[in-house]
Design an enzyme around this catalytic site. Structure first.
Site, short mmCIF file in Angstrom:
data_model
loop_
_atom_site.label_atom_id
_atom_site.label_comp_id
_atom_site.label_asym_id
_atom_site.label_seq_id
_atom_site.Cartn_x
_atom_site.Cartn_y
_atom_site.Cartn_z
N LYS A 1 53.83 -77.72 19.47
CA LYS A 1 54.76 -78.79 20.21
C LYS A 1 55.34 -77.76 21.68
O LYS A 1 56.42 -78.24 22.05
CB LYS A 1 55.48 -79.19 19.26
N HIS B 1 46.59 -72.80 18.27
CA HIS B 1 48.42 -72.87 17.24
C HIS B 1 47.72 -71.92 17.06
O HIS B 1 48.81 -71.09 16.04
CB HIS B 1 48.40 -73.61 17.02
N SER C 1 60.82 -81.55 18.43
CA SER C 1 59.79 -81.73 18.89
C SER C 1 58.66 -82.32 17.94
O SER C 1 57.87 -82.85 17.25
CB SER C 1 59.42 -81.15 20.11
N PHE D 1 56.29 -85.31 33.38
CA PHE D 1 56.55 -86.05 32.34
C PHE D 1 56.36 -87.35 32.24
O PHE D 1 55.43 -87.89 31.90
CB PHE D 1 57.64 -85.68 31.73
P1 A3P Z 1 59.35 -83.77 22.96
O1 A3P Z 1 59.10 -83.47 21.79
O2 A3P Z 1 60.92 -82.70 23.03
O3 A3P Z 1 59.05 -84.37 24.31
P2 A3P Z 1 52.22 -80.04 22.60
O4 A3P Z 1 51.41 -80.78 23.81
O5 A3P Z 1 52.34 -78.56 22.54
O6 A3P Z 1 52.09 -80.43 21.29
O7 A3P Z 1 53.77 -80.71 22.69
C1 A3P Z 1 54.50 -81.72 22.94
C2 A3P Z 1 56.29 -81.60 23.67
O8 A3P Z 1 55.64 -81.48 25.27
C3 A3P Z 1 56.78 -82.73 23.37
O9 A3P Z 1 58.22 -82.69 23.87
C4 A3P Z 1 56.00 -83.30 24.68
O10 A3P Z 1 56.68 -84.61 25.68
C5 A3P Z 1 56.14 -82.24 25.77
N1 A3P Z 1 55.55 -82.56 26.95
C6 A3P Z 1 54.18 -83.15 27.30
N2 A3P Z 1 53.45 -83.36 28.24
C7 A3P Z 1 55.25 -82.71 29.57
C8 A3P Z 1 54.87 -82.89 30.69
N3 A3P Z 1 54.41 -83.26 31.91
N4 A3P Z 1 56.13 -82.60 31.15
C9 A3P Z 1 57.50 -81.93 29.98
N5 A3P Z 1 57.18 -82.17 28.37
C10 A3P Z 1 55.62 -82.32 28.49
#
Ligand code: A3P
Length: 305
Positions: free
Chosen positions: A57, A118, A148, A239
């Site tokens: 995350k 991870h 998250s 995002f």
């Molecule tokens: P949140 O739960 O805080 O929204 P991972 O890809 O490591 O699993 O991380 C997921 C987290 O990164 C989530 O955070 C997700 O919304 C955020 N995320 C994914 N794509 C993103 C982007 N383009 N810009 C900002 N945050 C992003």
């Protein structure tokens, strides 16, 4: 068998549950990962492969998308050829058959491959460092990372039940979540970054100035992409764009595994959301413990207070 994720997950049916964790060298991992540990540890990458490593995350999917677009000179259609975990396999992931494991997917791909993990540094297969592979590490401030992860554990039906938020904070602090302690994870790559030529990025920096961080990744990968294409990549990896992109928003994983009606994979994508979740007492307790656990390193995390 050449099943789609959806078909494979449907076939796996009732063998998908919240899997127990088993420790490998004191790191709790999903039992399927632990049970397949010898083949994961023995994985031999090609020197041209790139590793994207994160604590869960911290911004993995975002970084995977940026890298794929850089490698395809910003070609949005090329980067919609398949969902993220097919384009950029998850090294250690193993689920009940016939769901393909990360290693199964990697076997079918020609290098150079973009490989997600991870695993903390000490559990990354040593072949990566022997082959002198490039590696990008992304770190996110502890409290946002925790929030998250909490929502992810609610919606990901293969992860242990998160339980109430208060208890979850304690599990995070004690390193009891899948993939182990956040503290040791971020430190393990930090101390190795010069020796192993690891590009160490921060989620908060990517939010603050995505263009600057995309350029850093481009330079690290020895790529040269025009200004116009860089702008396009920044736009395609916002995002909002990624939330709407079916090849980046994990809609490929059906609800028995990722129940996005509980919490979407692309949830908020913000810095400082922890302030909406921690009480002042929880934040104080967390910060005191944090200072103790992080006292031996000086990693420039932001947005912690
Ligand atoms: P949140 O739960 O805080 O929204 P991972 O890809 O490591 O699993 O991380 C997921 C987290 O990164 C989530 O955070 C997700 O919304 C955020 N995320 C994914 N794509 C993103 C982007 N383009 N810009 C900002 N945050 C992003």
């Amino acid at each position: 068998e050449n099943l789609s994720y959806k078909e494979a997950i449907e076939k796996a049916g009732s063998s998908i549950t919240r899997f127990p964790l088993i420790h490998i060298r004191s790191i709790p991992l999903m039992c399927h990962i632990a049970n397949n540990w010898d083949s994961i540890w023995a994985f031999c990458p090609d020197p041209s492969d790139l590793l994207i490593a994160t604590y869960p995350k911290a911004g993995t999917t975002w970084t995977q998308e940026i890298v794929d677009l850089l490698l395809h000179n910003g070609d949005a259609e090329a980067c919609k050829r398949a969902p993220t975990p097919i384009r950029s396999p998850f090294l250690e992931i193993c689920s009940p058959p016939p769901i393909p494991s990360g290693l199964d997917l990697l076997k079918k791909m020609d290098p150079p491959r973009v490989i997600k993990t991870h695993l903390p540094f000490q559990l990354v297969p040593p072949g990566f460092w022997e082959s002198k592979c490039k590696a990008i590490y992304v770190a996110r401030n502890a409290k946002d990372n925790l929030v998250s992860y909490y929502y992810f554990d609610l919606m990901n039906k293969t992860q242990p039940e998160p339980g109430p938020f208060d208890g979850y904070i304690n599990k995070f602090m004690r390193g009891e979540l899948s993939w182990g302690p956040w503290y040791d994870h971020v430190k393990s790559y930090w101390v190795e970054k010069e020796k192993r030529n690891i590009l160490y990025l921060f989620y908060e920096d990517m939010k603050e100035n995505p263009r600057r961080e995309v350029l850093r990744i481009m330079k690290y990968l020895d790529l040269s992409v025009s200004d116009e294409v860089i702008n396009q990549i920044v736009e395609l990896t916002s995002f909002k764009s990624m939330k709407e992109n079916p090849m980046a928003n994990y809609s490929c994983i059906p609800s028995p595994v990722f129940d996005q009606s509980v919490s979407p994979f692309m949830r908020k994508g913000e810095v400082g959301d922890w302030k909406n979740h921690f009480t002042p007492e929880q934040a104080k307790m967390f910060d005191e413990d944090y200072a103790e656990q992080m006292k031996d390193v000086n990693i420039p995390f932001r947005s912690l207070i």
